[in-house]
Design a protein around this motif. Structure first.
Motif, PDB file in Angstrom:
ATOM      1  N   ASP A   6       0.896  -1.154   0.000  1.00 55.64           N
ATOM      2  CA  ASP A   6       0.000   0.000   0.000  1.00 55.64           C
ATOM      3  C   ASP A   6       0.938   1.208   0.000  1.00 55.64           C
ATOM      4  O   ASP A   6       1.112   1.894   0.993  1.00 55.64           O
ATOM      5  CB  ASP A   6      -0.869  -0.058   1.264  1.00 55.64           C
ATOM      6  N   ASP A   8       1.266   4.190  -1.046  1.00 56.06           N
ATOM      7  CA  ASP A   8       1.083   5.606  -0.723  1.00 56.06           C
ATOM      8  C   ASP A   8       0.978   5.862   0.781  1.00 56.06           C
ATOM      9  O   ASP A   8       0.917   6.996   1.218  1.00 56.06           O
ATOM     10  CB  ASP A   8      -0.039   6.277  -1.543  1.00 56.06           C
ATOM     11  N   ARG A   9       1.007   4.800   1.589  1.00 55.56           N
ATOM     12  CA  ARG A   9       1.138   5.010   3.045  1.00 55.56           C
ATOM     13  C   ARG A   9       2.593   5.056   3.489  1.00 55.56           C
ATOM     14  O   ARG A   9       2.894   5.342   4.641  1.00 55.56           O
ATOM     15  CB  ARG A   9       0.460   3.878   3.813  1.00 55.56           C
ATOM     16  N   CYS A  11       6.221   5.813   4.577  1.00 54.29           N
ATOM     17  CA  CYS A  11       6.833   7.028   5.108  1.00 54.29           C
ATOM     18  C   CYS A  11       8.328   7.042   4.834  1.00 54.29           C
ATOM     19  O   CYS A  11       9.068   7.814   5.427  1.00 54.29           O
ATOM     20  CB  CYS A  11       6.547   7.146   6.601  1.00 54.29           C
ATOM     21  N   ALA A  12       8.786   6.152   3.973  1.00 54.83           N
ATOM     22  CA  ALA A  12      10.153   6.177   3.479  1.00 54.83           C
ATOM     23  C   ALA A  12      11.192   5.894   4.556  1.00 54.83           C
ATOM     24  O   ALA A  12      12.302   6.409   4.517  1.00 54.83           O
ATOM     25  CB  ALA A  12      10.452   7.511   2.786  1.00 54.83           C
ATOM     26  N   ALA A  13      10.828   5.077   5.507  1.00 54.98           N
ATOM     27  CA  ALA A  13      11.766   4.762   6.577  1.00 54.98           C
ATOM     28  C   ALA A  13      12.909   3.877   6.095  1.00 54.98           C
ATOM     29  O   ALA A  13      13.972   3.844   6.715  1.00 54.98           O
ATOM     30  CB  ALA A  13      11.035   4.069   7.722  1.00 54.98           C
ATOM     31  N   GLN A  15      13.337   0.765   6.217  1.00 52.96           N
ATOM     32  CA  GLN A  15      13.651  -0.403   7.030  1.00 52.96           C
ATOM     33  C   GLN A  15      13.510  -1.686   6.214  1.00 52.96           C
ATOM     34  O   GLN A  15      14.295  -2.614   6.357  1.00 52.96           O
ATOM     35  CB  GLN A  15      12.709  -0.428   8.236  1.00 52.96           C
ATOM     36  N   VAL A  17      14.161  -2.123   3.124  1.00 48.40           N
ATOM     37  CA  VAL A  17      15.314  -2.287   2.235  1.00 48.40           C
ATOM     38  C   VAL A  17      16.528  -2.779   3.018  1.00 48.40           C
ATOM     39  O   VAL A  17      17.330  -3.570   2.521  1.00 48.40           O
ATOM     40  CB  VAL A  17      15.641  -0.957   1.519  1.00 48.40           C
ATOM     41  N   LEU A  18      16.637  -2.320   4.257  1.00 41.44           N
ATOM     42  CA  LEU A  18      17.750  -2.796   5.091  1.00 41.44           C
ATOM     43  C   LEU A  18      17.610  -4.294   5.355  1.00 41.44           C
ATOM     44  O   LEU A  18      18.597  -5.020   5.385  1.00 41.44           O
ATOM     45  CB  LEU A  18      17.754  -2.060   6.437  1.00 41.44           C
ATOM     46  N   ASP A  25      13.133  -1.852  -2.685  1.00 38.99           N
ATOM     47  CA  ASP A  25      14.026  -0.716  -2.920  1.00 38.99           C
ATOM     48  C   ASP A  25      13.228   0.552  -2.641  1.00 38.99           C
ATOM     49  O   ASP A  25      12.036   0.477  -2.300  1.00 38.99           O
ATOM     50  CB  ASP A  25      14.542  -0.741  -4.366  1.00 38.99           C
ATOM     51  N   GLN A  26      13.890   1.708  -2.742  1.00 43.24           N
ATOM     52  CA  GLN A  26      13.186   2.974  -2.536  1.00 43.24           C
ATOM     53  C   GLN A  26      13.377   3.872  -3.747  1.00 43.24           C
ATOM     54  O   GLN A  26      14.476   3.906  -4.324  1.00 43.24           O
ATOM     55  CB  GLN A  26      13.746   3.689  -1.299  1.00 43.24           C
ATOM     56  N   ARG A  27      12.345   4.635  -4.076  1.00 43.93           N
ATOM     57  CA  ARG A  27      12.464   5.612  -5.163  1.00 43.93           C
ATOM     58  C   ARG A  27      13.431   6.711  -4.761  1.00 43.93           C
ATOM     59  O   ARG A  27      13.377   7.190  -3.632  1.00 43.93           O
ATOM     60  CB  ARG A  27      11.098   6.273  -5.409  1.00 43.93           C
ATOM     61  N   ASP A  28      14.272   7.127  -5.693  1.00 42.10           N
ATOM     62  CA  ASP A  28      15.263   8.150  -5.379  1.00 42.10           C
ATOM     63  C   ASP A  28      14.632   9.487  -5.011  1.00 42.10           C
ATOM     64  O   ASP A  28      15.130  10.194  -4.139  1.00 42.10           O
ATOM     65  CB  ASP A  28      16.224   8.335  -6.560  1.00 42.10           C
ATOM     66  N   GLY A  31      11.895   8.421  -1.671  1.00 43.69           N
ATOM     67  CA  GLY A  31      12.123   7.322  -0.734  1.00 43.69           C
ATOM     68  C   GLY A  31      10.985   6.327  -0.627  1.00 43.69           C
ATOM     69  O   GLY A  31      11.047   5.390   0.173  1.00 43.69           O
TER      70      GLY A  31
END
Ligand SMILES: Cc1cc2nc3c(=O)[nH]c(=O)nc-3n(C[C@H](O)[C@H](O)[C@H](O)COP(=O)(O)OP(=O)(O)OC[C@H]3O[C@@H](n4cnc5c(N)ncnc54)[C@H](O)[C@@H]3O)c2cc1C
Ligand code: SF4
Lengths: 64, 484
Positions: A6, A8-9, A11-13, A15, A17-18, A25-28, A31
């Motif tokens: 989901d 769009d919830r 918060c780009a933490a 965690q 990915v770690l 992955d995260q969007r550049d 995030g």
């Protein structure tokens, strides 16, 4: 295992990915989480479950 | 043998994480989750962001839907408050009968004997004496708080309306307290077009959490967006009779400052008292709405057993244990962080989840040891069914928090508060891109990034996972940035 997000919830933490870098992955730009593999191999399942449990925004849903 | 339940007190982020982890780690006995709010567990960070903004409906904050909770087989008692804990007997006292299931044999009405207890009662918003009786004065901790404030911001200040009108700006909002919460709410209210004044005892917003240079960068952004920043101490409120919708209460018309009223950053503030400036007109801030964002009180008032230390949150050991069979997690817990070597308490969302999981694991390990030990009689059936006893592990996370204000995203790892040394590198002033390193006793213990790409932010985590000699940390940060 099937993963849904989901996003769009998110918060780009970061965690997820770690914990499971082969699956998330995260969007550049912002995030936000990106799913690399919606049906990861068995070797990844524990990491994915941990990522889903730890995600502070309850973004990751895992179905058997 | 009928097993006693494990009870988790506090049905929010930490409590839910603990309950889920108990099941994941093999607890098959009864599991009771007790929360005094009427809502299913929901997430708090969006309260001061997407929910206040009007972008998200309340349902979007639910951490789990009812369907997702079902497999946990919870004895879920919402609207129920724990009012006492007898530590030796591991017995909770509960009030409120909404959702209280039939009481099983051997239990007195309103008490619940448990195999183990996890306390996740968080913190509550601090307020000022009498403030709850004045219409228009709000706090922001719960969903109900946020909906009330959002209603006022959305429709030009009339209470009771649900809708979020586009462009409903124009209220005069005074936010008392310029910490993280006050700053986030200021950003949202400005974006909604309201007139916002942010008053703090400290001249620089968020200085206590992130240091003055990062705080000044944020202050620049707030000023650029039209927020008025003031230094001053609040003394009370001016009120007028409420409009009929206010229900007989008085409503706020202004915030009174005991001293100060100095534009932040212009007068030099010291010791909380702004020197000079602040004429009479600066001491009365006209307000249609007030948000008190002046910190929090740990939810420990109900814990009266002298076996517990509740000085500032519930004191725990490195395993998150407050007493045998009694663990704590989340905002309420102060525990001995094994890496930092001193008791710490965090009000960060990530910690709530991670500590909930850690407390669950360690409680199960303790119960399993009890079951196999000579005192096995107290053990619950659930523990026997659990997988081979896990080891108790000290809880040693790398703390993490984030904050969103306008388009600025702050992310921090490690300890940023209480530093005795801060080195801030502003990478791009206009874009509010910066990096700060926080030190204590000659070691680097925390790092903060504003506006950096995710890969770089994640790389910073390793630098402060444990205290590192200051120079070495600087080199590793430079390398992490250079690696792009
Ligand atoms: C508006 C807001 C914005 C935030 N933004 C961020 C952010 O951007 N980043 C970040 O890292 N963190 C943020 N946080 C902090 C984060 O939300 C908290 O760290 C987290 O919610 C803590 O979870 P918790 O479960 O420990 O406590 P809480 O969420 O406080 O939950 C405790 C629950 O226990 C209940 N309770 C208390 N006493 C009793 C009792 N005696 N009996 C039964 N129930 C009881 C309470 O009503 C509450 O529901 C924010 C917090 C708020 C309020
Ligand atoms: S852990 Fe959750 S919130 Fe963080 S980036 Fe991953 S999905 Fe997003």
């Amino acid at each position: 295992m099937k993963i849904t997000l989901d996003a769009d919830r998110c918060c780009a933490a970061g965690q997820c990915v770690l914990i499971a870098p082969e699956v998330f992955d995260q969007r550049d730009e912002d995030g936000v989480v990106v799913l690399l593999d919606a049906e990861p191999p068995a070797g990844q399942h524990d990491a994915v479950r941990e990522a889903a449990a730890v995600c502070p925004a309850a973004v990751i849903e895992v179905r058997a | 043998m009928t097993g006693l339940p494990i009870a988790v007190v506090g049905a929010s982020a930490a409590g839910l994480a603990a309950a889920e982890a108990l099941r994941r780690f093999g607890w098959r006995g009864p599991l009771t989750l007790i929360g005094d709010e009427p809502h299913l567990p929901y997430d708090r960070p969006p309260l001061s962001k997407q929910l206040l903004q009007g972008a998200w409906a309340p349902e979007k904050l639910l951490l789990r839907t009812a369907d997702q909770l079902a497999p946990l087989d919870l004895d879920l008692r919402l609207g129920t408050r724990a009012t006492g804990l007898d530590v030796a007997g591991r017995t909770l006292t509960l009030d409120g009968d909404v959702g209280v299931s039939p009481l099983a044999q051997g239990r007195e009405r309103g008490t619940l004997r448990c195999a183990g207890v996890i306390i996740a009662t968080g913190v509550a918003a601090r307020t000022l004496p009498g403030a709850d009786r004045i219409a228009g004065v709000h706090t922001l901790r719960t969903l109900d708080d946020a909906l009330a404030l959002r209603g006022r911001l959305a429709n030009g200040g009339t209470p009771g309306s649900e809708g979020v009108a586009a462009g409903g700006g124009g209220r005069r909002l005074v936010i008392v307290g310029n910490g993280v919460l006050g700053c986030e709410a200021a950003a949202v209210a400005r974006e909604l077009g309201h007139e916002v004044t942010l008053v703090g005892i400290e001249a620089t917003p968020m200085a206590a959490a992130v240091g003055t240079e990062v705080g000044e960068l944020l202050a620049e952004e707030h000023r650029a967006r039209g927020v008025r920043l003031l230094t001053g101490a609040v003394d009370g409120f001016e009120t007028a009779p409420a409009d009929p919708a206010g229900g007989g209460d008085r409503r706020v018309t202004a915030v009174r400052l005991a001293h100060g009223g100095t534009p932040a950053g212009e007068g030099r503030a010291s010791g909380g008292v702004a020197a000079g400036g602040g004429g009479a007109e600066g001491r009365l801030l006209p307000a249609d709405l007030v948000l008190l964002a002046i910190g929090s009180r740990p939810g420990v008032d109900w814990l009266d057993d002298p076996a517990l230390d509740t000085g500032d949150g519930l004191r725990c050991d490195a395993y998150c244990a407050a007493a045998p069979g009694v663990y704590a997690a989340g905002d309420v817990a102060r525990w001995d962080h094994p890496v930092h070597g001193r008791p710490l308490r965090f009000e960060h969302r990530m910690n709530a989840t991670e500590q909930g999981m850690a407390a669950a694991r360690n409680l199960l390990a303790e119960l399993a040891a009890e079951a196999s030990g000579p005192a096995g009689a107290t053990a619950a059936a659930g523990a026997e069914a659990a997988a081979p006893a896990p080891e108790r592990r000290p809880f040693a996370p790398v703390p993490y928090f984030w904050s969103d204000q306008y388009a600025v995203k702050l992310q921090a790892y490690g300890l940023t508060a209480g530093a005795d040394r801060v080195e801030t590198t502003v990478l791009d002033r206009a874009a509010r891109r910066a990096l700060a390193l926080y030190g204590r006793d000659r070691s680097a213990v925390g790092v903060l990034a504003a506006g950096l790409p995710p890969r770089q932010v994640r790389a910073l985590r390793a630098v402060v996972a444990a205290p590192l000699p200051w120079e070495e940390a600087r080199e590793r940060i430079a390398a992490a940035l250079a690696a792009g």
